[in-house]
Motif scaffolding. Structure first.
Motif, mmCIF file in Angstrom:
data_model
loop_
_atom_site.group_PDB
_atom_site.id
_atom_site.type_symbol
_atom_site.label_atom_id
_atom_site.label_comp_id
_atom_site.label_asym_id
_atom_site.label_seq_id
_atom_site.Cartn_x
_atom_site.Cartn_y
_atom_site.Cartn_z
ATOM 1 N N GLN A 71 1.565 0.174 -10.981
ATOM 2 C CA GLN A 71 0.668 -0.183 -9.885
ATOM 3 C C GLN A 71 0.107 -1.576 -10.107
ATOM 4 O O GLN A 71 -0.015 -2.028 -11.249
ATOM 5 C CB GLN A 71 -0.526 0.771 -9.821
ATOM 6 N N ARG A 73 -3.202 -4.023 -8.405
ATOM 7 C CA ARG A 73 -4.321 -4.187 -7.480
ATOM 8 C C ARG A 73 -4.757 -5.642 -7.513
ATOM 9 O O ARG A 73 -4.939 -6.213 -8.579
ATOM 10 C CB ARG A 73 -5.503 -3.310 -7.886
ATOM 11 N N SER A 83 -5.617 -5.663 -2.040
ATOM 12 C CA SER A 83 -4.343 -4.968 -1.836
ATOM 13 C C SER A 83 -4.033 -4.079 -3.029
ATOM 14 O O SER A 83 -4.600 -4.239 -4.117
ATOM 15 C CB SER A 83 -3.198 -5.964 -1.632
ATOM 16 N N GLU A 84 -3.120 -3.146 -2.787
ATOM 17 C CA GLU A 84 -2.643 -2.267 -3.852
ATOM 18 C C GLU A 84 -1.155 -2.026 -3.616
ATOM 19 O O GLU A 84 -0.741 -1.751 -2.492
ATOM 20 C CB GLU A 84 -3.404 -0.953 -3.852
ATOM 21 N N GLN A 85 -0.379 -2.164 -4.677
ATOM 22 C CA GLN A 85 1.062 -1.968 -4.586
ATOM 23 C C GLN A 85 1.485 -0.941 -5.627
ATOM 24 O O GLN A 85 0.911 -0.881 -6.712
ATOM 25 C CB GLN A 85 1.788 -3.289 -4.850
ATOM 26 N N TYR A 86 2.503 -0.164 -5.280
ATOM 27 C CA TYR A 86 3.048 0.849 -6.184
ATOM 28 C C TYR A 86 4.489 0.504 -6.515
ATOM 29 O O TYR A 86 5.242 0.071 -5.644
ATOM 30 C CB TYR A 86 3.002 2.237 -5.537
#
Length: 109
Positions: A71, A73, A83-86
């Motif tokens: 992850q 952030r 934002s947040e990415q996985y």
């Protein structure tokens, strides 16, 4: 293990055990401010890595599980999350709670 800038200032400090990065590593800007910090486990990043602006504000965080980015952030200068990415290493996508798991572990220390 220490790495220096050509100017002589410290760039990286990372503990080493059995010729592998192991423990809390810290990276610094050439001017001496903390740039990033995170733990290594047997030469691989593990848990939450934090990256800072020169003024000390949190820029972004990355969470690693088993040496793989899970992850990320990102934050506005105000500190609010932008934002947040996985990132999923497995097809089931079980890595989605990386930050929550490591935050709980850090409180227990």
């Amino acid at each position: 293990w220490r790495e220096y800038y050509a100017s002589g200032g410290i760039h990286w400090i990372i503990p080493v055990a059995d010729d592998e990065k192991h423990g809390l590593g810290k990276e610094y800007y050439e001017t001496g401010e903390l740039k990033s910090e995170g733990r290594f486990n047997r030469d691989k990043p593990e848990g939450i890595f934090k990256y800072y602006e020169r003024d000390g504000g949190l820029s972004f965080e990355e969470c690693y599980e088993g040496g793989q980015l899970s992850q990320r952030r990102e934050y506005y200068p105000s500190g609010r999350q932008s934002s947040e990415q996985y990132f999923f290493a497995d097809k089931e996508g079980t890595a989605g709670r990386c930050f929550e798991r490591y935050a709980v572990e850090a409180k227990g220390q």
